[in-house]
Design a protein around this motif. Structure first.
Motif, PDB file in Angstrom:
ATOM      1  N   ILE A 139      -3.959  29.848   2.347  1.00 26.55           N
ATOM      2  CA  ILE A 139      -5.409  29.950   2.503  1.00 26.55           C
ATOM      3  C   ILE A 139      -5.693  30.756   3.768  1.00 26.55           C
ATOM      4  CG2 ILE A 139      -7.558  28.664   2.849  1.00 26.55           C
ATOM      5  CD1 ILE A 139      -6.233  26.258   1.525  1.00 26.55           C
ATOM      6  N   PRO A 140      -6.646  31.703   3.738  1.00 27.95           N
ATOM      7  CA  PRO A 140      -7.003  32.400   4.979  1.00 27.95           C
ATOM      8  C   PRO A 140      -7.272  31.393   6.090  1.00 27.95           C
ATOM      9  CG  PRO A 140      -8.109  33.419   3.121  1.00 27.95           C
ATOM     10  CD  PRO A 140      -7.429  32.184   2.594  1.00 27.95           C
ATOM     11  N   GLU A 141      -6.698  31.648   7.258  1.00 28.48           N
ATOM     12  CA  GLU A 141      -6.693  30.644   8.327  1.00 28.48           C
ATOM     13  C   GLU A 141      -8.083  30.093   8.640  1.00 28.48           C
ATOM     14  OE1 GLU A 141      -5.143  30.175  12.952  1.00 28.48           O
ATOM     15  OE2 GLU A 141      -4.832  32.057  11.841  1.00 28.48           O
ATOM     16  N   HIS A 142      -9.075  30.972   8.671  1.00 29.76           N
ATOM     17  CA  HIS A 142     -10.421  30.531   9.047  1.00 29.76           C
ATOM     18  C   HIS A 142     -11.125  29.770   7.936  1.00 29.76           C
ATOM     19  CE1 HIS A 142     -10.956  34.167   6.780  1.00 29.76           C
ATOM     20  NE2 HIS A 142     -12.271  34.074   6.812  1.00 29.76           N
ATOM     21  N   LYS A 143     -10.499  29.684   6.754  1.00 24.38           N
ATOM     22  CA  LYS A 143     -11.081  28.950   5.631  1.00 24.38           C
ATOM     23  C   LYS A 143     -10.405  27.594   5.398  1.00 24.38           C
ATOM     24  CE  LYS A 143     -14.127  31.974   4.155  1.00 24.38           C
ATOM     25  NZ  LYS A 143     -15.580  31.663   4.130  1.00 24.38           N
ATOM     26  N   ARG A 144      -9.319  27.338   6.094  1.00 29.18           N
ATOM     27  CA  ARG A 144      -8.536  26.136   5.803  1.00 29.18           C
ATOM     28  C   ARG A 144      -9.307  24.854   6.088  1.00 29.18           C
ATOM     29  NH1 ARG A 144      -3.074  28.455   8.752  1.00 29.18           N
ATOM     30  NH2 ARG A 144      -2.665  30.120   7.215  1.00 29.18           N
ATOM     31  N   HIS A 145     -10.105  24.857   7.165  1.00 29.01           N
ATOM     32  CA  HIS A 145     -10.793  23.599   7.504  1.00 29.01           C
ATOM     33  C   HIS A 145     -11.917  23.272   6.531  1.00 29.01           C
ATOM     34  CE1 HIS A 145     -13.031  26.751   9.607  1.00 29.01           C
ATOM     35  NE2 HIS A 145     -14.078  25.952   9.617  1.00 29.01           N
ATOM     36  N   TYR A 146     -12.234  24.205   5.609  1.00 28.51           N
ATOM     37  CA  TYR A 146     -13.239  23.926   4.569  1.00 28.51           C
ATOM     38  C   TYR A 146     -12.602  23.428   3.266  1.00 28.51           C
ATOM     39  CZ  TYR A 146     -16.294  26.813   7.524  1.00 28.51           C
ATOM     40  OH  TYR A 146     -17.010  27.328   8.564  1.00 28.51           O
ATOM     41  N   ALA A 147     -11.288  23.405   3.203  1.00 27.93           N
ATOM     42  CA  ALA A 147     -10.586  23.181   1.929  1.00 27.93           C
ATOM     43  C   ALA A 147     -10.979  21.872   1.261  1.00 27.93           C
ATOM     44  CB  ALA A 147      -9.077  23.234   2.135  1.00 27.93           C
ATOM     45  N   LEU A 148     -11.146  20.801   2.043  1.00 27.73           N
ATOM     46  CA  LEU A 148     -11.458  19.496   1.466  1.00 27.73           C
ATOM     47  C   LEU A 148     -12.957  19.269   1.317  1.00 27.73           C
ATOM     48  CD1 LEU A 148      -8.861  17.225   3.294  1.00 27.73           C
ATOM     49  CD2 LEU A 148      -8.711  18.195   0.992  1.00 27.73           C
ATOM     50  N   GLY A 149     -13.763  20.153   1.879  1.00 32.36           N
ATOM     51  CA  GLY A 149     -15.210  19.954   1.801  1.00 32.36           C
ATOM     52  C   GLY A 149     -15.685  18.744   2.576  1.00 32.36           C
ATOM     53  N   ASP A 150     -14.933  18.354   3.608  1.00 35.24           N
ATOM     54  CA  ASP A 150     -15.269  17.178   4.419  1.00 35.24           C
ATOM     55  C   ASP A 150     -15.677  17.666   5.806  1.00 35.24           C
ATOM     56  OD1 ASP A 150     -15.285  14.891   6.051  1.00 35.24           O
ATOM     57  OD2 ASP A 150     -13.725  13.914   4.852  1.00 35.24           O
ATOM     58  N   MET A 151     -16.957  17.549   6.123  1.00 32.98           N
ATOM     59  CA  MET A 151     -17.446  18.055   7.391  1.00 32.98           C
ATOM     60  C   MET A 151     -16.988  17.207   8.578  1.00 32.98           C
ATOM     61  SD  MET A 151     -18.886  20.786   6.545  1.00 32.98           S
ATOM     62  CE  MET A 151     -19.662  21.240   8.098  1.00 32.98           C
ATOM     63  N   ASP A 152     -16.558  15.981   8.323  1.00 31.39           N
ATOM     64  CA  ASP A 152     -16.108  15.096   9.399  1.00 31.39           C
ATOM     65  C   ASP A 152     -14.611  15.241   9.660  1.00 31.39           C
ATOM     66  OD1 ASP A 152     -18.690  14.009   9.782  1.00 31.39           O
ATOM     67  OD2 ASP A 152     -18.381  12.651   8.085  1.00 31.39           O
ATOM     68  N   ARG A 153     -13.818  15.098   8.627  1.00 37.30           N
ATOM     69  CA  ARG A 153     -12.359  15.115   8.793  1.00 37.30           C
ATOM     70  C   ARG A 153     -11.778  16.524   8.695  1.00 37.30           C
ATOM     71  NH1 ARG A 153     -10.211   9.956   7.687  1.00 37.30           N
ATOM     72  NH2 ARG A 153      -8.195  10.882   8.208  1.00 37.30           N
ATOM     73  N   LYS A 154     -12.599  17.468   8.247  1.00 39.23           N
ATOM     74  CA  LYS A 154     -12.137  18.849   8.047  1.00 39.23           C
ATOM     75  C   LYS A 154     -10.878  18.835   7.158  1.00 39.23           C
ATOM     76  CE  LYS A 154     -15.302  20.590  10.815  1.00 39.23           C
ATOM     77  NZ  LYS A 154     -15.999  19.352  11.237  1.00 39.23           N
ATOM     78  N   ASP A 155      -9.829  19.575   7.573  1.00 35.38           N
ATOM     79  CA  ASP A 155      -8.594  19.617   6.780  1.00 35.38           C
ATOM     80  C   ASP A 155      -7.509  18.713   7.352  1.00 35.38           C
ATOM     81  OD1 ASP A 155      -8.371  21.146   9.047  1.00 35.38           O
ATOM     82  OD2 ASP A 155      -7.170  22.727   8.139  1.00 35.38           O
ATOM     83  N   GLY A 156      -7.894  17.801   8.253  1.00 34.65           N
ATOM     84  CA  GLY A 156      -6.910  16.943   8.904  1.00 34.65           C
ATOM     85  C   GLY A 156      -5.990  16.211   7.953  1.00 34.65           C
ATOM     86  N   PRO A 157      -6.511  15.484   6.951  1.00 30.87           N
ATOM     87  CA  PRO A 157      -5.615  14.769   6.026  1.00 30.87           C
ATOM     88  C   PRO A 157      -4.676  15.708   5.269  1.00 30.87           C
ATOM     89  CG  PRO A 157      -7.853  13.945   5.862  1.00 30.87           C
ATOM     90  CD  PRO A 157      -7.920  15.181   6.701  1.00 30.87           C
TER      91      PRO A 157
END
Length: 384
Positions: A139-157
């Motif tokens: 995934i493009p690096e700047h898009k990874r934190h949107y992958a789960l669609g979770d504004m709180d946890r981002k892509d942490g899990p």
């Protein structure tokens, strides 16, 4: 992004544009054109590998150096000062690759990662976890934190699963030196709770929803009765043109259609001629030759609602047929007005919608449910 297309060999090829800078002496803000067949236009036609070469050569750039002159289409020119840019060449290439996938209705890098995630969660197999890692990093690096669609946890899990135990996080917002077993377990609990919540949401119904699915659409309209209706007219009795006499303001009209067109004109003599017309079609033609009541276009829907209520209140047998349609949507065709009829993706279908409204009122009456305000009528209104 803007949607675009081009025509090649007689076929339409869908595309999108992305803003980029072209470095040709000065820097020019322009639209990078990306098409479903993989063709990319950046003042020259290239493919994805060609775009990489253009980025490597500096012809296409994602940032402009301090003090450089920039032009933007025909809007103007300026020199950069304290500029900030957030997109790298690799990020742009990843975005463009995803654009091409989406234009072809194929899974993009995020979709592929989530598919790998689902597989790993189902199997807990280490090979599937490694595949998840690769898909996450694709995934493009700047898009990874949107992958789960979770504004709180981002892509942490997601990062906690994709990273090896004891390894520094491969992405995400972790402020830790290494991923631990407890972090992995917490991520698995997160996805279990997420899946449970999704299942509950998918099965959740509003409290006032019907217990059974809504029936298929009932289609009306288009039939005329020049020699009178057949003995068994079926659902055609619901048409406004069906010869079911109604009394409005002490005057009896042969059908809802007769009454509607008669009430639409301010000419008293024309009203009587319309009322006496042999067919609804003739009534409509006579009305067209007369002036409309002032404000008619804005009032006509309310008038039709009153006429349909009168029809089914005065003809219980027809009301029973209307009630027999249950909760089915009613599509009304066969009329020359997009206001009253529906024709595929055209028409507002007000005749059908009003039939549904009257049907609901009849159902409320049968169930003994009081309709608030049903006895009220705004002052000054009249069907006479």
């Amino acid at each position: 992004m803007d949607r675009i297309y081009r025509v090649a060999d007689g076929r339409r090829i869908e595309g999108v544009t992305r803003p980029v800078f072209i470095h040709n002496f000065s820097y020019h803000l322009t639209g990078l054109q990306i098409y479903a067949d993989g063709a990319i236009h950046c003042w020259e036609w290239v493919d994805l590998d060609g775009l990489r070469r253009k980025l490597d050569s500096g012809w296409v750039v994602t940032e402009v150096p301090e003090g450089a002159e920039v032009s933007a289409f025909e809007l103007g020119r300026w020199k950069t000062a304290e500029a900030s840019f957030g997109l790298t060449a690799e990020m742009l290439l990843g975005e463009v690759a995803d654009d091409i996938e989406r234009l072809n209705d194929r899974p993009d890098s995020t979709d592929r990662c989530l598919t790998r995630l689902d597989r790993y969660l189902a199997t807990r197999d280490e090979d599937d976890r490694r595949a998840l890692r690769e898909a996450y990093l694709a995934i493009p690096e700047h898009k990874r934190h949107y992958a789960l669609g979770d504004m709180d946890r981002k892509d942490g899990p997601l990062v906690a699963l994709a990273t090896d135990i004891g390894e520094p996080p491969i992405g995400g917002w972790f402020q830790v030196e290494a991923i631990t077993e407890s972090m992995r377990d917490e991520a698995l609990r997160y996805f279990a709770e997420r899946d449970q919540a999704r299942t509950e949401y998918a099965n959740k119904r509003p409290a006032d929803d019907p217990e059974k699915p809504v029936a298929g659409t009932v289609h009306l309209g288009g039939r005329v009765f020049p020699k009178g209706p057949p003995e068994k007219a079926g659902l055609d009795v619901l048409q406004d043109e069906f010869p079911a006499p109604i009394e409005v303001g002490g005057v009896v009209y042969p059908s809802v259609s007769h009454a509607y067109w008669a009430l639409s004109t301010a000419d008293r003599g024309a009203r009587e001629r319309i009322r006496e017309a042999e067919t609804p079609s003739e009534a409509r033609k006579l009305a067209a030759e007369s002036a409309r009541v002032e404000g008619w276009p804005d009032a006509r829907t309310a008038v039709m609602a009153g006429l349909q209520r009168a029809k089914f209140a005065q003809h219980p047998r027809l009301a029973a047929i209307l009630l027999g349609t249950g909760d089915a949507p009613i599509g009304y065709g066969g009329m020359d007005s997009d206001h009253w009829a529906t024709r595929g993706d055209r028409g507002r279908n007000w005749s059908g919608r009003l039939l549904e409204l009257v049907r609901s009122e009849l159902q409320a009456q049968a169930a003994g449910i009081e309709i608030p305000g049903s006895d009220a009528r705004p002052s000054g209104t009249s069907l006479r």
